[in-house]
Design a protein around this motif. Structure first.
Motif, PDB file in Angstrom:
ATOM      1  N   ARG A  19       0.694  -1.185  -0.167  1.00  0.00           N
ATOM      2  CA  ARG A  19       0.080   0.012   0.114  1.00  0.00           C
ATOM      3  C   ARG A  19       0.789   1.203   0.064  1.00  0.00           C
ATOM      4  N   ALA A  20       2.168   1.190   0.600  1.00  0.00           N
ATOM      5  CA  ALA A  20       2.770   2.205   0.764  1.00  0.00           C
ATOM      6  C   ALA A  20       3.587   2.647  -0.514  1.00  0.00           C
ATOM      7  N   ARG A  21       3.492   1.829  -1.304  1.00  0.00           N
ATOM      8  CA  ARG A  21       4.026   2.117  -2.790  1.00  0.00           C
ATOM      9  C   ARG A  21       3.000   2.903  -3.794  1.00  0.00           C
ATOM     10  N   TYR A  22       1.763   3.102  -3.334  1.00  0.00           N
ATOM     11  CA  TYR A  22       0.766   3.745  -3.909  1.00  0.00           C
ATOM     12  C   TYR A  22       0.301   5.014  -2.913  1.00  0.00           C
ATOM     13  N   ILE A  23      -0.819   5.599  -3.789  1.00  0.00           N
ATOM     14  CA  ILE A  23      -1.198   6.884  -2.961  1.00  0.00           C
ATOM     15  C   ILE A  23      -2.482   6.599  -2.483  1.00  0.00           C
ATOM     16  N   PHE A  24      -2.607   5.956  -1.036  1.00  0.00           N
ATOM     17  CA  PHE A  24      -3.928   5.887  -0.656  1.00  0.00           C
ATOM     18  C   PHE A  24      -4.093   6.826   0.532  1.00  0.00           C
TER      19      PHE A  24
ATOM     20  N   GLY B  39     -14.669  -5.950   3.736  1.00  0.00           N
ATOM     21  CA  GLY B  39     -15.749  -5.738   3.090  1.00  0.00           C
ATOM     22  C   GLY B  39     -16.351  -4.388   3.507  1.00  0.00           C
ATOM     23  N   THR B  40     -15.956  -3.712   4.424  1.00  0.00           N
ATOM     24  CA  THR B  40     -16.531  -2.213   4.565  1.00  0.00           C
ATOM     25  C   THR B  40     -15.584  -1.293   3.855  1.00  0.00           C
ATOM     26  N   PRO B  41     -16.146  -0.127   3.433  1.00  0.00           N
ATOM     27  CA  PRO B  41     -15.584   0.865   2.767  1.00  0.00           C
ATOM     28  C   PRO B  41     -14.266   1.428   3.404  1.00  0.00           C
ATOM     29  N   GLY B  42     -13.208   1.426   2.564  1.00  0.00           N
ATOM     30  CA  GLY B  42     -12.035   1.788   3.091  1.00  0.00           C
ATOM     31  C   GLY B  42     -11.305   3.095   2.397  1.00  0.00           C
ATOM     32  N   GLU B  43     -10.128   3.157   2.218  1.00  0.00           N
ATOM     33  CA  GLU B  43      -9.483   4.401   1.781  1.00  0.00           C
ATOM     34  C   GLU B  43      -9.687   4.595   0.269  1.00  0.00           C
ATOM     35  N   TRP B  44      -9.236   5.671  -0.102  1.00  0.00           N
ATOM     36  CA  TRP B  44      -9.327   5.989  -1.581  1.00  0.00           C
ATOM     37  C   TRP B  44      -7.844   5.695  -2.029  1.00  0.00           C
ATOM     38  N   TYR B  45      -7.659   5.607  -3.534  1.00  0.00           N
ATOM     39  CA  TYR B  45      -6.563   5.572  -4.132  1.00  0.00           C
ATOM     40  C   TYR B  45      -6.698   6.633  -5.359  1.00  0.00           C
ATOM     41  N   LEU B  46      -5.472   7.406  -5.507  1.00  0.00           N
ATOM     42  CA  LEU B  46      -5.289   8.239  -6.537  1.00  0.00           C
ATOM     43  C   LEU B  46      -4.845   7.596  -7.923  1.00  0.00           C
ATOM     44  N   HIS B  47      -5.644   7.991  -9.049  1.00  0.00           N
ATOM     45  CA  HIS B  47      -5.425   7.774 -10.308  1.00  0.00           C
ATOM     46  C   HIS B  47      -5.681   8.997 -11.070  1.00  0.00           C
ATOM     47  N   LEU B  48      -4.647   9.579 -11.593  1.00  0.00           N
ATOM     48  CA  LEU B  48      -4.716  10.638 -12.640  1.00  0.00           C
ATOM     49  C   LEU B  48      -5.429  10.368 -14.009  1.00  0.00           C
ATOM     50  N   PHE B  49      -5.213   9.047 -14.190  1.00  0.00           N
ATOM     51  CA  PHE B  49      -5.952   8.487 -15.631  1.00  0.00           C
ATOM     52  C   PHE B  49      -7.039   7.697 -15.269  1.00  0.00           C
ATOM     53  N   ALA B  50      -7.289   6.562 -15.763  1.00  0.00           N
ATOM     54  CA  ALA B  50      -8.349   5.630 -15.435  1.00  0.00           C
ATOM     55  C   ALA B  50      -8.247   5.047 -14.159  1.00  0.00           C
TER      56      ALA B  50
ATOM     57  N   PRO C 263      -3.672   2.921 -10.808  1.00  0.00           N
ATOM     58  CA  PRO C 263      -3.168   3.521  -9.729  1.00  0.00           C
ATOM     59  C   PRO C 263      -1.881   4.323  -9.674  1.00  0.00           C
ATOM     60  N   ASP C 264      -1.902   5.345  -9.263  1.00  0.00           N
ATOM     61  CA  ASP C 264      -0.595   6.345  -9.432  1.00  0.00           C
ATOM     62  C   ASP C 264       0.182   5.640  -8.167  1.00  0.00           C
TER      63      ASP C 264
END
Length: 574
Positions: free
Chosen positions: A151-156, A188-199, A203-204
């Motif tokens: 997870r730390a390799r992406y922007i959550f 199954g509960t809602p979690g964090e968001w991840y960034l994607h400047l494109f589709a 994931p960024d």
């Protein structure tokens, strides 16, 4: 009224000190690296040539066309992403950076291609996609499964609002809609968001993470060790994100590259590329990078070209300029002054896989200003395209940029005079822009149609005889009019014009210094490069040429001693 384009006086500070400059000119010299005056041919591999017969371009098809590329006279090829990918965005969603997409072939075939291209005197540049991965990448799958290191390799980020139901900031995807997607926790509960400047499938990555930095340097070495000569860097301006990910506020989208946006062109990208340059400099011969960096000005672009960063960067102003001599002169002046101050090489391009082909851009009335949204394919929907005029103008514009000092990038099919295919059926479109972006943008499929090589059948030679697969994007009924086989035998064809221009460019401009304008007006731009003068007439009346030998002309309907409207010529003064 024609808008003047200001030339830049630069004050650029690099790691070694201060580099300043104005409009002094730096031209290739006999000791310049190969890319300083190379002609690079962009291979959109999915649409270049199908060797297997399944309707998808592949390595077998590309290998079979190496003799064609050698005959054309190009110095290198740039291949769009050929890595394993779910193809949510035409391969720019990479699942594995160290292998080949099975639709295209195998790693062993890639090694054969490299050897065969090099034997033909052609360098090979790959596309690298460092801003984001595919959501199918092993790292991201591990991140979704709860692996904290992954997870730390992406922007959550956690969402805003009482239950985290609001996006972390107001950034929008370049394809439309929010730049954030919410995940579900393993329970199954809602979690964090991840960034994607494109589709959302892209994931960024978080380039503050040293594991990401180390991984991509290792990917570079993996391909350099196999003989790859360089990389085109996708979204080179996007890797570093600002601390705190501030809102964009009144900036409504990511596509307004003339307006600074917090997602783009942050200072952190330069440290990344200093690390990459050290990797490239460790090879002999040195490997090369070219940046796809959409930035607000050429002054900002020059920062990517400092001596310890990237070698070259695409200069995109010709993609946005009308067919107008005064504008085209301003593009040249601005780019040359800026790059000279950074000690780099100018890089010229008229078309690529993201924009309307220049035949079609030139086939309608020309605006009196730069066009920022070159991908807005609906802006002409009420004006029929005059393709014959577009081809004529395109022949002239191509001769103009091929006469310039610097690196020239050609997009596959432009040497055949291909126009944009504007009537791709909706059900056949595959570009995520068409699926995601609001306001009905029809997307980029029209510039990605499989090439017409010639031969029998609906595929017009794209696939081998007897192939059962249909081209992955449908070729229009008139595509055979542009096929390469027929152009081979036509001395006045676009293909043979390109061959002649590339041959003359190599003969006349290799290791040549010296550049100056010899004539300029609203409709005419003419410069001297070495001993050759390049003349362009974008107006509607013939223009008298100075005395001398015409080496090559884009059109053959001018009176002797005159340059016809919408045409170009190379000449040597007597």
């Amino acid at each position: 009224m024609r808008r003047a384009i200001p030339l830049l006086h630069l004050d650029i500070t690099d790691a070694a000190g201060t580099l300043t400059g104005s409009q002094s000119q730096v031209d290739p010299t006999p000791t310049s690296p190969w890319w300083a005056d190379a002609v690079v041919y962009q291979v959109y591999i999915r649409s270049f040539a199908d060797g297997s017969g399944d309707g998808i371009g592949d390595l077998a098809g590309l290998r079979a066309r190496i003799p064609y590329l050698a005959e054309l006279g190009v110095d290198a090829i740039w291949i769009n992403p050929w890595y394993p990918s779910p193809q949510a965005d035409a391969g720019y969603d990479v699942a594995d950076y160290r292998d080949i997409e099975p639709d295209y072939g195998t790693l062993a075939e890639a090694d054969l291609l490299l050897a065969e291209a090099h034997d033909a005197g052609i360098k090979v540049i790959l596309d690298i996609v460092p801003n984001h991965t595919s959501d199918h990448h092993a790292w991201f799958q591990a991140a979704l499964a709860g692996d904290e290191a992954a997870r730390a390799r992406y922007i959550f980020r956690p969402g805003k609002g009482e239950a985290g139901e609001i996006e972390p900031n107001d950034w929008k995807s370049i394809f439309g809609g929010p730049a954030w997607t919410r995940t579900n926790n393993p329970d199954g509960t809602p979690g964090e968001w991840y960034l994607h400047l494109f589709a959302r499938e892209q994931p960024d990555l978080d380039w503050e993470n040293p594991e990401v930095v180390a991984e991509f340097q290792d990917i570079l070495r993996f391909w350099f060790d196999r003989g790859v000569d360089g990389f085109r860097i996708d979204v080179a301006h996007g890797l570093s994100k600002p601390e705190g990910l501030p809102d964009a506020g009144e900036i409504t989208g990511l596509t307004q590259h003339d307006v600074p946006h917090p997602a783009w062109d942050n200072e952190g990208v330069h440290e990344i590329y200093r690390g990459w340059r050290k990797v490239a400099d460790g090879y002999d011969p040195e490997r090369v990078f070219v940046a796809e960096a959409w930035v607000p000005s050429n002054e900002r672009l020059a920062r990517y070209l400092r001596p310890d960063e990237l070698h070259t960067a695409f200069q995109f102003d010709f993609l946005r300029a009308p067919f107008d001599a005064s504008y085209m002169k301003s593009v040249v002046d601005d780019a040359r002054a800026t790059v000279a101050a950074a000690g780099g090489t100018t890089t010229w391009v008229l078309s690529n896989h993201d924009v309307v082909r220049h035949v079609t851009r030139y086939a309608r009335s020309q605006p009196d200003h730069y066009v920022e949204s070159v991908w807005d394919r609906l802006r002409w929907h009420e004006e029929p395209a005059d393709i014959a005029l577009g081809v004529r103008r395109a022949r002239a514009a191509s001769m103009f940029i091929l006469g310039l000092p610097g690196t020239v990038y050609l997009y596959q099919g432009e040497e055949l005079g291909l126009p944009e295919v504007e009537d791709v059926p909706d059900e056949a479109r595959q570009d995520p822009v068409f699926r995601i972006r609001p306001a009905g943008d029809i997307g980029r499929d029209g510039c990605r149609i499989p090439l017409p090589w010639g031969g029998d059948g609906d595929a017009t030679g794209f696939s081998p005889a007897g192939a059962t697969g249909q081209p992955w994007l449908p070729q229009p009924a008139n595509w055979s009019e542009f096929n390469a086989a027929d152009q081979e035998s036509d001395p006045d064809s676009v293909l043979n014009l390109y061959r002649a221009a590339l041959r003359l460019r190599r003969d006349q401009f290799a290791d040549v210094t010296g550049f100056e304008w010899v004539h300029t007006s609203d409709d005419v731009a003419a410069f001297r490069h070495g001993d050759v003068e390049v003349w362009l007439n974008t107006g509607s009346t013939p223009v008298a040429l100075p005395g001398g030998e015409v080496l090559l002309a884009s059109a053959h309907d001018a009176q002797p001693g005159f340059l016809a409207p919408a045409s170009a010529a190379w000449l040597r003064r007597s």
